[in-house]
Design a protein around this motif. Structure first.
Motif, PDB file in Angstrom:
ATOM      1  N   ALA A 137       0.903  -1.065   0.075  1.00 48.55           N
ATOM      2  CA  ALA A 137      -0.224  -0.225  -0.155  1.00 48.55           C
ATOM      3  C   ALA A 137       0.888   1.206  -0.101  1.00 48.55           C
ATOM      4  O   ALA A 137       1.863   1.277   0.121  1.00 48.55           O
ATOM      5  CB  ALA A 137      -0.829   0.090   1.381  1.00 48.55           C
ATOM      6  N   CYS A 138       0.239   2.410  -0.431  1.00 47.98           N
ATOM      7  CA  CYS A 138       1.066   3.653  -0.342  1.00 47.98           C
ATOM      8  C   CYS A 138       0.146   4.722   0.454  1.00 47.98           C
ATOM      9  O   CYS A 138      -1.105   4.784   0.260  1.00 47.98           O
ATOM     10  CB  CYS A 138       1.237   4.084  -1.744  1.00 47.98           C
ATOM     11  N   CYS A 209      -1.738  -1.133  -5.844  1.00 41.82           N
ATOM     12  CA  CYS A 209      -2.163  -1.464  -4.432  1.00 41.82           C
ATOM     13  C   CYS A 209      -3.114  -0.490  -3.958  1.00 41.82           C
ATOM     14  O   CYS A 209      -3.388   0.679  -4.582  1.00 41.82           O
ATOM     15  CB  CYS A 209      -0.836  -1.318  -3.459  1.00 41.82           C
ATOM     16  N   PRO A 210      -3.599  -0.630  -2.627  1.00 36.03           N
ATOM     17  CA  PRO A 210      -4.406   0.499  -1.954  1.00 36.03           C
ATOM     18  C   PRO A 210      -3.691   1.880  -1.894  1.00 36.03           C
ATOM     19  O   PRO A 210      -2.211   1.789  -1.569  1.00 36.03           O
ATOM     20  CB  PRO A 210      -5.026   0.380  -0.580  1.00 36.03           C
ATOM     21  N   VAL A 211      -3.962   2.902  -2.116  1.00 42.44           N
ATOM     22  CA  VAL A 211      -3.541   4.346  -2.067  1.00 42.44           C
ATOM     23  C   VAL A 211      -4.288   5.104  -1.126  1.00 42.44           C
ATOM     24  O   VAL A 211      -5.255   5.340  -1.349  1.00 42.44           O
ATOM     25  CB  VAL A 211      -3.062   4.682  -3.437  1.00 42.44           C
ATOM     26  N   PRO A 237      -7.571   0.431  -5.097  1.00 47.24           N
ATOM     27  CA  PRO A 237      -8.546   1.042  -4.395  1.00 47.24           C
ATOM     28  C   PRO A 237      -7.855   2.562  -3.707  1.00 47.24           C
ATOM     29  O   PRO A 237      -6.806   2.503  -3.071  1.00 47.24           O
ATOM     30  CB  PRO A 237      -8.936   0.348  -3.202  1.00 47.24           C
ATOM     31  N   ALA A 238      -8.310   3.744  -4.110  1.00 46.86           N
ATOM     32  CA  ALA A 238      -7.585   5.057  -3.821  1.00 46.86           C
ATOM     33  C   ALA A 238      -8.828   5.586  -2.956  1.00 46.86           C
ATOM     34  O   ALA A 238      -9.878   5.792  -3.110  1.00 46.86           O
ATOM     35  CB  ALA A 238      -7.476   5.688  -5.207  1.00 46.86           C
ATOM     36  N   THR A 239      -8.073   6.294  -2.034  1.00 43.04           N
ATOM     37  CA  THR A 239      -8.845   7.250  -1.057  1.00 43.04           C
ATOM     38  C   THR A 239      -8.233   8.281  -1.049  1.00 43.04           C
ATOM     39  O   THR A 239      -6.978   8.617  -0.838  1.00 43.04           O
ATOM     40  CB  THR A 239      -8.796   6.783   0.386  1.00 43.04           C
ATOM     41  N   ALA A 240      -8.841   9.461  -1.285  1.00 48.99           N
ATOM     42  CA  ALA A 240      -8.369  10.811  -1.624  1.00 48.99           C
ATOM     43  C   ALA A 240      -8.891  12.016  -0.355  1.00 48.99           C
ATOM     44  O   ALA A 240     -10.088  12.046  -0.222  1.00 48.99           O
ATOM     45  CB  ALA A 240      -8.524  11.473  -2.888  1.00 48.99           C
ATOM     46  N   ARG A 241      -8.023  12.490   0.258  1.00 45.51           N
ATOM     47  CA  ARG A 241      -8.620  13.530   1.146  1.00 45.51           C
ATOM     48  C   ARG A 241      -7.790  14.820   1.211  1.00 45.51           C
ATOM     49  O   ARG A 241      -6.417  14.933   1.136  1.00 45.51           O
ATOM     50  CB  ARG A 241      -8.089  13.011   2.809  1.00 45.51           C
ATOM     51  N   LEU A 242      -8.640  16.025   0.953  1.00 49.13           N
ATOM     52  CA  LEU A 242      -7.831  17.222   0.929  1.00 49.13           C
ATOM     53  C   LEU A 242      -8.044  17.807   2.173  1.00 49.13           C
ATOM     54  O   LEU A 242      -9.426  17.921   2.490  1.00 49.13           O
ATOM     55  CB  LEU A 242      -8.633  17.998  -0.305  1.00 49.13           C
ATOM     56  N   LEU A 243      -7.084  18.335   3.098  1.00 49.96           N
ATOM     57  CA  LEU A 243      -7.264  18.537   4.311  1.00 49.96           C
ATOM     58  C   LEU A 243      -7.366  20.060   4.545  1.00 49.96           C
ATOM     59  O   LEU A 243      -6.294  20.934   4.232  1.00 49.96           O
ATOM     60  CB  LEU A 243      -5.854  17.868   5.123  1.00 49.96           C
ATOM     61  N   PRO A 244      -8.393  20.412   5.134  1.00 48.10           N
ATOM     62  CA  PRO A 244      -8.663  21.858   5.153  1.00 48.10           C
ATOM     63  C   PRO A 244      -7.966  22.578   5.860  1.00 48.10           C
ATOM     64  O   PRO A 244      -7.369  22.198   7.116  1.00 48.10           O
ATOM     65  CB  PRO A 244     -10.101  21.834   5.697  1.00 48.10           C
ATOM     66  N   GLY A 245      -7.332  23.696   5.514  1.00 51.73           N
ATOM     67  CA  GLY A 245      -6.327  24.561   6.240  1.00 51.73           C
ATOM     68  C   GLY A 245      -5.084  24.234   6.348  1.00 51.73           C
ATOM     69  O   GLY A 245      -4.218  25.037   7.053  1.00 51.73           O
ATOM     70  N   ASN A 269      -7.958  -1.691   4.996  1.00 47.45           N
ATOM     71  CA  ASN A 269      -7.507  -2.644   3.781  1.00 47.45           C
ATOM     72  C   ASN A 269      -6.852  -3.641   4.648  1.00 47.45           C
ATOM     73  O   ASN A 269      -6.039  -4.584   3.900  1.00 47.45           O
ATOM     74  CB  ASN A 269      -6.765  -1.965   3.054  1.00 47.45           C
ATOM     75  N   TRP A 270      -7.512  -4.154   5.738  1.00 46.10           N
ATOM     76  CA  TRP A 270      -6.447  -5.299   6.469  1.00 46.10           C
ATOM     77  C   TRP A 270      -6.613  -6.735   5.527  1.00 46.10           C
ATOM     78  O   TRP A 270      -5.611  -7.165   5.551  1.00 46.10           O
ATOM     79  CB  TRP A 270      -7.254  -5.411   7.942  1.00 46.10           C
ATOM     80  N   SER A 271      -7.581  -6.818   4.990  1.00 49.39           N
ATOM     81  CA  SER A 271      -7.549  -8.169   4.307  1.00 49.39           C
ATOM     82  C   SER A 271      -6.546  -8.107   3.030  1.00 49.39           C
ATOM     83  O   SER A 271      -5.952  -9.316   2.716  1.00 49.39           O
ATOM     84  CB  SER A 271      -9.055  -8.507   3.556  1.00 49.39           C
ATOM     85  N   VAL A 272      -6.372  -7.138   2.721  1.00 46.72           N
ATOM     86  CA  VAL A 272      -5.267  -6.829   1.484  1.00 46.72           C
ATOM     87  C   VAL A 272      -3.800  -6.899   2.171  1.00 46.72           C
ATOM     88  O   VAL A 272      -2.780  -7.466   1.448  1.00 46.72           O
ATOM     89  CB  VAL A 272      -5.596  -5.641   0.492  1.00 46.72           C
TER      90      VAL A 272
END
Length: 280
Positions: A137-138, A209-211, A237-245, A269-272
Motif C-alpha cells: 500500500a502507499c 495497491c491501495p493508495v 482502491p484509492a482514498t483521496a483526502r484534501l485536508l482543510p486549512g 484494507n486489512w484483508s489486503v
C-alpha cells in the motif's frame, strides 16, 4: 473515578548503517513487542527531509498501527553518504525509486507500506509501479506527478528564504556539510527549464495497491489537481483526502490527524495487507 488510561507498549529503536554499493544510508527502525502485524511501514522523506525531521511521527505510527516502522536518510541527506559525483538528472525520482526497492530488499522486507511526503510520496508511487509485488500500500502526502506553476513559485520563495533568512542554519542541523548540496539539488533541478515537462502519470496505472492520497488544501507547492490525478489513474482502491486549512506538511501541522487517517486506511484494507482489523 475515570478508568485509567493504559500505558502504550514500549517501543524498540534501532539505528544502523545500511551499505549499498559504494555508499551507506542511515536507517532507523521502530518495533513493538510481540509478532509484527502486517507489512512494515517505510517512511520516505521530502526534498529537504531526513529521519530526524520526521520527529516522533515514526513512533506514533508504530503505536497507532501496531506494525514496525522503518525510516532512512536518502543518499545525500541527513547522516547518509553524500551525493555521488554524477549530476542529478530530470529522471532522479525514477532512479531513486529503484533505490527504494533495493533498500527494502536489503532490509529483508518482502512487503512494505510506503508512507511518503512530497518527493517521498512521488517515490512511493514510482516504487509501487516498478515492483508491485513488494509494495502492499502507499500513503502519499503532498506528492507530485507533474509540475505546476504554484510548485515553481513555492520553490522560488524557498530560494529567497535561503538567501535572506536563517534557513541554511536550520537545515544544517540535519544535513551538516551537505546542506548546500541538498538545497541546490532540489531547487536547481525543479527550476531548470528542461524539468518543466517532467511528468510521471504514465506510471500510475501500474500502481495496483491501495493508495491513501493526502494533501493540504493550502499546500504552497501543489493544487488539488495532483490528488485528483493520483486517485483517478492508479488502478487499486484509492482514498483521496484534501485536508482543510493545512499546508504542504500536514503531518507536522496536525500529526494526530495524519496518524489516525493512516491507521484507519490500513485497517480498512486489512484483508489486503495481512493484518488483523481493529488496530489503531
Amino acid at each position: 473515578m475515570p478508568a485509567a488510561v493504559p500505558e502504550p507498549p514500549p517501543l524498540t529503536t534501532d539505528d544502523f548503517r545500511l551499505p549499498l554499493d559504494d555508499f551507506e544510508l542511515q536507517v532507523r527502525r521502530f518495533g513493538l513487542p510481540g509478532p509484527a502485524s502486517g507489512p512494515t511501514l517505510v517512511l520516505l522523506h521530502d526534498s529537504l527531509g531526513s529521519v530526524a525531521l520526521w520527529r516522533d511521527l515514526g513512533a506514533q505510527l508504530a503505536l497507532a498501527t501496531g506494525r514496525p516502522v522503518l525510516a532512512y536518510d536518502r543518499r545525500g541527506y541527513g547522516q547518509s553518504s553524500s551525493f555521488g559525483p554524477a549530476p542529478r538528472t530530470s529522471r532522479y525520482l525514477e532512479e531513486e525509486a529503484e533505490t527504494v526497492n533495493r533498500v527494502l530488499a536489503a532490509c529483508g522486507l518482502a512487503q512494505a507500506v510506503l508512507f511518503g511526503h512530497s518527493d517521498g510520496g512521488t517515490l512511493a508511487l514510482l516504487a509501487a509501479a516498478l515492483e508491485p509485488a513488494r509494495i502492499a500500500a502507499c500513503v502519499t502526502i503532498g506528492a507530485h506527478v507533474f509540475v505546476e506553476d504554484v510548485t515553481l513559485a513555492g520553490i522560488r520563495e524557498a530560494q529567497r528564504q535561503y538567501q535572506t533568512t536563517n534557513l541554511p542554519q536550520k537545515l544544517a542541523r540535519y544535513h551538516g556539510a551537505n546542506t548546500d548540496a541538498v538545497f541546490r539539488a532540489w531547487t536547481e533541478t525543479w527550476l531548470a527549464p528542461s524539468f518543466r515537462t517532467w511528468n510521471i502519470e504514465r506510471y500510475l496505472p501500474a500502481v495496483a495497491c491501495p493508495v491513501l492520497v493526502l494533501q493540504g488544501s493550502n499546500d504552497e507547492y501543489g493544487t488539488a489537481a495532483q490528488v485528483e490525478a493520483i486517485a483517478r489513474q492508479t488502478t487499486g482502491p484509492a482514498t483521496a483526502r484534501l485536508l482543510p486549512g493545512r499546508g504542504h506538511s500536514p503531518h507536522r501541522e496536525d500529526p494526530g490527524l495524519v496518524v489516525q487517517l493512516t491507521a484507519d486506511f490500513l485497517n480498512s484494507n486489512w484483508s489486503v495487507l495481512g493484518q488483523e482489523p481493529g488496530l489503531g
